[in-house]
Design a protein around this motif. Structure first.
Motif, PDB file in Angstrom:
ATOM      1  N   UNK A 316       1.105  -1.011  -0.222  1.00 53.19           N
ATOM      2  CA  UNK A 316       0.058  -0.120   0.219  1.00 53.19           C
ATOM      3  C   UNK A 316       1.653   1.464  -0.297  1.00 53.19           C
ATOM      4  N   UNK A 317       1.684   1.149   0.863  1.00 59.15           N
ATOM      5  CA  UNK A 317       2.789   2.420   0.691  1.00 59.15           C
ATOM      6  C   UNK A 317       3.696   2.426  -0.545  1.00 59.15           C
ATOM      7  N   UNK A 318       4.050   1.626  -0.808  1.00 56.93           N
ATOM      8  CA  UNK A 318       4.421   1.419  -2.944  1.00 56.93           C
ATOM      9  C   UNK A 318       3.107   2.892  -3.656  1.00 56.93           C
ATOM     10  N   UNK A 319       1.636   1.442  -4.012  1.00 62.47           N
ATOM     11  CA  UNK A 319       0.782   2.638  -4.220  1.00 62.47           C
ATOM     12  C   UNK A 319       0.346   3.856  -4.048  1.00 62.47           C
ATOM     13  N   UNK A 320       0.499   3.505  -2.669  1.00 58.23           N
ATOM     14  CA  UNK A 320       0.178   5.344  -2.392  1.00 58.23           C
ATOM     15  C   UNK A 320       0.963   6.304  -3.025  1.00 58.23           C
ATOM     16  N   UNK A 321       2.129   5.473  -2.720  1.00 64.24           N
ATOM     17  CA  UNK A 321       2.973   6.773  -3.912  1.00 64.24           C
ATOM     18  C   UNK A 321       3.621   7.179  -5.234  1.00 64.24           C
ATOM     19  N   UNK A 322       2.853   5.931  -5.826  1.00 64.23           N
ATOM     20  CA  UNK A 322       3.164   5.665  -6.998  1.00 64.23           C
ATOM     21  C   UNK A 322       1.190   5.521  -7.717  1.00 64.23           C
ATOM     22  N   UNK A 323       0.428   5.950  -7.245  1.00 66.46           N
ATOM     23  CA  UNK A 323      -1.276   4.943  -7.716  1.00 66.46           C
ATOM     24  C   UNK A 323      -0.812   3.517  -8.184  1.00 66.46           C
ATOM     25  N   UNK A 324      -2.203   2.790  -8.491  1.00 64.45           N
ATOM     26  CA  UNK A 324      -2.056   1.560  -8.391  1.00 64.45           C
ATOM     27  C   UNK A 324      -2.451   0.889  -9.192  1.00 64.45           C
ATOM     28  N   UNK A 325      -1.669   2.023 -10.662  1.00 65.33           N
ATOM     29  CA  UNK A 325      -1.847   1.603 -11.972  1.00 65.33           C
ATOM     30  C   UNK A 325       0.602   1.487 -11.968  1.00 65.33           C
ATOM     31  N   UNK A 360       0.638  -5.473 -10.284  1.00 64.62           N
ATOM     32  CA  UNK A 360      -0.665  -3.793 -10.562  1.00 64.62           C
ATOM     33  C   UNK A 360       0.484  -3.594 -11.500  1.00 64.62           C
ATOM     34  N   UNK A 361       1.043  -3.998 -12.618  1.00 64.99           N
ATOM     35  CA  UNK A 361       2.079  -3.945 -13.586  1.00 64.99           C
ATOM     36  C   UNK A 361       3.251  -3.622 -13.423  1.00 64.99           C
ATOM     37  N   UNK A 362       3.755  -3.608 -12.045  1.00 69.80           N
ATOM     38  CA  UNK A 362       5.881  -2.442 -12.380  1.00 69.80           C
ATOM     39  C   UNK A 362       6.203  -3.213 -13.209  1.00 69.80           C
ATOM     40  N   UNK A 363       7.276  -2.627 -13.226  1.00 73.88           N
ATOM     41  CA  UNK A 363       8.173  -3.792 -14.691  1.00 73.88           C
ATOM     42  C   UNK A 363       9.518  -3.845 -12.935  1.00 73.88           C
ATOM     43  N   UNK A 364       9.875  -4.770 -13.099  1.00 76.27           N
ATOM     44  CA  UNK A 364      11.378  -5.143 -11.373  1.00 76.27           C
ATOM     45  C   UNK A 364      12.460  -5.312 -12.458  1.00 76.27           C
ATOM     46  N   UNK A 365      13.616  -5.024 -11.580  1.00 76.38           N
ATOM     47  CA  UNK A 365      14.734  -5.588 -11.893  1.00 76.38           C
ATOM     48  C   UNK A 365      15.186  -5.639 -10.520  1.00 76.38           C
ATOM     49  N   UNK A 366      15.180  -6.999 -10.538  1.00 71.94           N
ATOM     50  CA  UNK A 366      15.963  -7.641  -9.467  1.00 71.94           C
ATOM     51  C   UNK A 366      17.689  -7.720  -9.380  1.00 71.94           C
ATOM     52  N   UNK A 367      17.725  -7.416  -7.834  1.00 70.50           N
ATOM     53  CA  UNK A 367      19.000  -8.038  -7.570  1.00 70.50           C
ATOM     54  C   UNK A 367      19.453  -9.245  -5.781  1.00 70.50           C
ATOM     55  N   UNK A 425      14.460   7.990  -5.133  1.00 67.29           N
ATOM     56  CA  UNK A 425      12.546   6.883  -3.827  1.00 67.29           C
ATOM     57  C   UNK A 425      13.140   5.269  -3.470  1.00 67.29           C
ATOM     58  N   UNK A 426      13.592   5.678  -2.108  1.00 67.14           N
ATOM     59  CA  UNK A 426      13.957   4.141  -1.406  1.00 67.14           C
ATOM     60  C   UNK A 426      12.843   3.671  -0.217  1.00 67.14           C
ATOM     61  N   UNK A 427      12.783   2.561  -0.584  1.00 68.71           N
ATOM     62  CA  UNK A 427      11.942   1.634   0.153  1.00 68.71           C
ATOM     63  C   UNK A 427      12.597   1.319   1.287  1.00 68.71           C
TER      64      UNK A 427
END
Ligand code: UGA
Length: 453
Positions: A316-325, A360-367, A425-427
């Motif tokens: 929810x924190x992330x979607x509050x910052x960037x919206x749910x799309x 939610x549609x995000x692209x992710x770069x994972x390490x 931005x860092x979560x």
């Protein structure tokens, strides 16, 4: 962690030991028993795993295990096999360390324990006294099930055995260290003779050997793990409250942890809840064990619920910052393992979070320093780029989220790394950064229940 001189710590009573199962519990245990000077045979039904181990390569990562096994293979006091007869015949002690996965309703699935007990019974030598020990985390009463399984396998032959319980308290990633440095070894049996044999395996260690009956020993394991989940959940809820009242959860944890009655350890909050192959499974299993015995273990019910909610709060924190799309958003992810120092991502909160954000549609770069291959197996490639350097995670991403508590994540040069991002931005779900420093570095920093001075 202090350095241990492994070569100096040896048993005074070498035994012939069989270990059934070569997973995260069985393999490190077998390696350590061999290093102490016992004659160890490890059994697994998976021939590929057995061959790999016998060639000196390990199917799992755990510090020191590979070198211990390689040394023991060379000294010929260790071998892996698929052949129960080779391992169990003439064994003084047989440790059952097979998996007990969760069933759909949260109880422990005993299929592998049953199979192991039966095969042990089939292969015990007549007359020779053997202690059959469960090391896997098993429900109270399993000893009776193991006894019955062994007798069924023996099919009337005059086998001579006792059952016992020796729960392990090893943390993944630190299994060998904890085997030498544990605060206690718990051994449980209703037979004094079995307890005497078992205690000889551990008596060269500088630790308390706690003897008890077998049911209490089985319960100690669940009680210990679920107490720790309660402790973590408690501090997670304190963090949620700190966020509302303007206090700092790290200070509160330190302040209460100084009281020896509370203790500092396992008070690290996590915004995504605890995970891994043990804690979620054990807390569910003990809760279910209560219900099966007409008792509702209410604290554990809350632990289970709060832990589930933690992850959604974070999302929810992330979607509050960037919206749910999140379709036009690229998120960098640091960490997929369920905790630091392991390649294990089973029941990792990080994996759940990545799945949700992808939803939610995000692209992710994972390490992840170690658990990237496991994560890839679990998540596949859709919307995810797996990168082999942490710097890459910051490159043109809209936010970076920290999901595993790898110690090195604390030391990155975030001030400069964020310059490569679209937004700084860092979560920080694992409380890795100093919020004041983050603010000074111009980072838009999110971490629940932290106070910026
Ligand atoms: C846990 C116990 O710590 C071991 O004693 C036990 O032997 C083992 O389960 C088991 O039953 O086999 P493990 O699951 O390897 O060990 O890892 P932990 O270090 O306990 O961490 C478990 C989860 O709790 C991880 O997701 C970790 O990130 C989280 N955690 C741990 C926190 O969120 N905060 C903390 O302060 C500590």
């Amino acid at each position: 962690m202090e350095n241990i001189n492994f070569d100096e710590i040896k048993t005074k009573n070498p035994k012939k030991i069989a270990v059934i199962g070569t997973g995260y519990v069985g393999l490190p245990s077998a390696a350590v028993f061999a290093k102490w000077g016992n004659n160890v045979t490890a059994v697994d039904v998976d021939i590929a795993k057995v061959e790999m181990i016998n060639s000196g390569k390990m199917p799992i990562y755990e510090e020191n295990v590979e070198e211990f096994i390689q040394e023991a293979l060379a000294n010929k006091n260790f071998i892996a096999t698929t052949d129960y007869a080779l391992a169990v015949k003439d064994a003084d002690v047989v440790f059952i360390a097979v998996g007990t996965p969760s069933t759909e309703i949260g109880t422990a699935d005993m299929k592998y324990i049953d199979e192991a007990a039966f095969s042990i019974g089939q292969n015990l030598s007549e007359g020779k006294y053997t202690v059959v020990v469960t090391k896997s985390t098993v429900p109270v009463g399993t000893n009776k099930r193991v006894t019955a399984g062994v007798l069924k396998g023996a099919n009337g032959r005059a086998v001579n055995f006792d059952v016992a319980s020796n729960p392990e308290f090893l943390r993944e990633g630190y299994a060998v260290y904890d085997s030498y440095n544990g605060e206690r070894v718990v051994i449980g049996s209703d037979s004094e003779k079995a307890l005497d044999v078992l205690s000889q395996i551990f008596e060269h260690l500088d630790t308390v050997i706690f003897r008890t009956d077998v049911s209490s020993s089985e319960l100690i394991k669940y009680a210990a793990n679920t107490f720790l989940t309660t402790k973590i959940t408690f501090i997670n809820e304190i963090a949620n409250l700190c966020e509302r009242v303007g206090a700092d959860v790290k200070s509160v944890a330190e302040g209460i942890g100084l009281d020896a009655r509370i203790g500092k350890r396992f008070l690290n909050p996590t915004e995504i809840g605890f995970g891994g192959p043990c804690f979620p499974k054990d807390v569910n299993a003990l809760y279910q064990l209560g219900l099966e015995n007409n008792y509702e273990f209410q604290i554990l019910g809350s632990v289970i619920n709060v832990n589930k909610q933690q992850m959604f709060r974070f999302i929810e924190r992330v979607t509050q910052r960037f919206g749910s799309n999140l379709e036009n958003i690229t998120l960098g992810v640091l960490g997929t393992a369920f905790k630091d120092n392991t390649d294990d991502a089973r029941h990792s909160g990080a994996i759940d979070v990545i799945r949700q954000l992808r939803g939610f549609g995000a692209q992710l770069k994972v390490y992840d320093p170690m658990a990237l291959a496991t994560a890839k197996q679990m998540l596949g490639e859709q919307n995810i780029e797996y990168v082999d350097s942490y710097e890459n995670v910051f490159d043109k991403t809209d936010a970076v989220i920290i999901l595993t508590e790898w110690k090195q994540f604390k030391d990155y040069d975030y001030e400069n790394l964020v310059k490569n991002m679209n937004n700084p931005v860092i979560f920080d779900a694992r409380y890795m950064l100093d919020p004041n420093k983050a603010k000074q570095s111009g980072i838009e920093y999110y971490s629940r229940g932290r106070k910026v001075l």
